[in-house]
Scaffold this motif. Sequence first.
Motif, short mmCIF file in Angstrom:
data_model
loop_
_atom_site.label_atom_id
_atom_site.label_comp_id
_atom_site.label_asym_id
_atom_site.label_seq_id
_atom_site.Cartn_x
_atom_site.Cartn_y
_atom_site.Cartn_z
N UNK A 23 0.76 -1.06 0.01
CA UNK A 23 -0.07 -0.19 0.05
C UNK A 23 0.63 1.55 0.02
N UNK A 24 2.04 1.31 0.68
CA UNK A 24 2.93 2.52 0.96
C UNK A 24 3.21 2.68 -0.60
N UNK A 25 3.96 1.57 -0.98
CA UNK A 25 4.68 2.04 -2.61
C UNK A 25 3.62 2.00 -3.70
N UNK A 120 -1.99 -4.05 7.41
CA UNK A 120 -1.81 -2.79 6.84
C UNK A 120 -1.25 -1.61 8.06
N UNK A 121 -1.38 -2.01 9.39
CA UNK A 121 -1.03 -1.22 10.36
C UNK A 121 0.59 -0.95 10.15
N UNK A 122 1.21 -2.09 9.76
CA UNK A 122 2.66 -2.18 9.72
C UNK A 122 2.82 -1.47 8.37
N UNK A 123 2.10 -1.65 7.27
CA UNK A 123 2.59 -0.98 6.07
C UNK A 123 2.33 0.42 5.93
N UNK A 128 3.81 6.52 8.12
CA UNK A 128 3.62 7.57 9.17
C UNK A 128 5.04 7.69 10.07
N UNK A 129 5.78 6.57 9.98
CA UNK A 129 7.05 6.81 10.78
C UNK A 129 8.12 7.54 9.85
N UNK A 130 7.94 7.33 8.44
CA UNK A 130 8.79 7.89 7.73
C UNK A 130 8.54 9.30 7.05
N UNK A 131 7.35 9.90 7.58
CA UNK A 131 6.74 11.22 7.20
C UNK A 131 7.69 12.25 7.31
N UNK A 207 -0.34 15.27 7.66
CA UNK A 207 -0.30 16.03 8.81
C UNK A 207 1.25 16.02 9.24
N UNK A 208 1.89 14.97 9.72
CA UNK A 208 3.19 14.95 10.08
C UNK A 208 3.82 15.19 9.31
#
Length: 316
Positions: A23-25, A120-123, A128-131, A207-208
């Motif tokens: 989902x991220x890619x 999906x929480x991890x994906x 979010x962690x990379x924002x 937002x982040x």
Amino acid sequence: MKVQAIYNSKILKKGLEFAADNSLLFGATASFVLSAAVRSPMILLTPKTDKENKKYACAKSLASGIINYLTVLGISLPVTKALKKIDKNPYQYLKKETIETLKSGGKSLAKSRRYTFAAQLFKLGLGFALAAPKSVLTCAFIPPIMSKIFPRKEKNSAISFTGSYNDGISNLSKTIGKLIDTPFVQKMADKFHKTNFEHHMMTFTDVAATGTFILQTANSKKIKENRKKPLMYNAALSTGFCIAGSYLLSQFLNKPTEKFIKNFREANKNSPKLEKYLEGIKVAKPTIILGGIYYIAIPLISTFLADRLDNQSKHR
């Protein structure tokens, strides 16, 4: 017949499977294409706006798309591969109790919305962690891109991975499995698996990222002082309009989406990948809505308003 062909389209199914698995890619690819092909030209076409402000906004859009794609490409692939290992051999990486809890009486783990949520929480959580790091890099890349395109000078960088890749993926699968085994993740899955989680995570990430970018821009020594405020206004306005518009449009499209899912489910009821495709739809919907608004509808408005806000602040 033509409508039925859409539900059986191999391209659509491949796209949905890609959206579900990575989902991220999927989002980063859409952002990269739209930022280069749509948003940047739209910004440059903004009427009655300072040319230099338009150039900086364009450079920010390109930097964001490039950094987002390269970072996600390098970091999300291992996580995706690790989760696929868990999908194929859940009993190797998860406790039996965890599997039964996430299945919640269902036939298989793969068809469980609770397990889908955990995956999906991890994906999306990785996004979010990379924002913040991506926003720092985006800000740093604006001057080089300005130099190259509008024109001036600078270097580039690449991401590489070495070592025993397969062993690393297996270890990552074990780590993710242990995290899914925790009561915290299982409680979250039970509580939020029926919510619009994918859309909310993308919103938190935006937002982040925007907040970090504004702070970095304000403190940057390489971006001209008289160009900082328009850039910051542009980023805040773009994100604000995008989030508000995406939720309104998402609500408006709920019934058409439900109808599409119903017809798609019926047309593919015998497919072993049906649940994967449906998961892909849940990811693709907010990605396309957010992308369409952010890269097509918003650029002209936010660039124009950011220029006006900057002019007002100068005349106070």
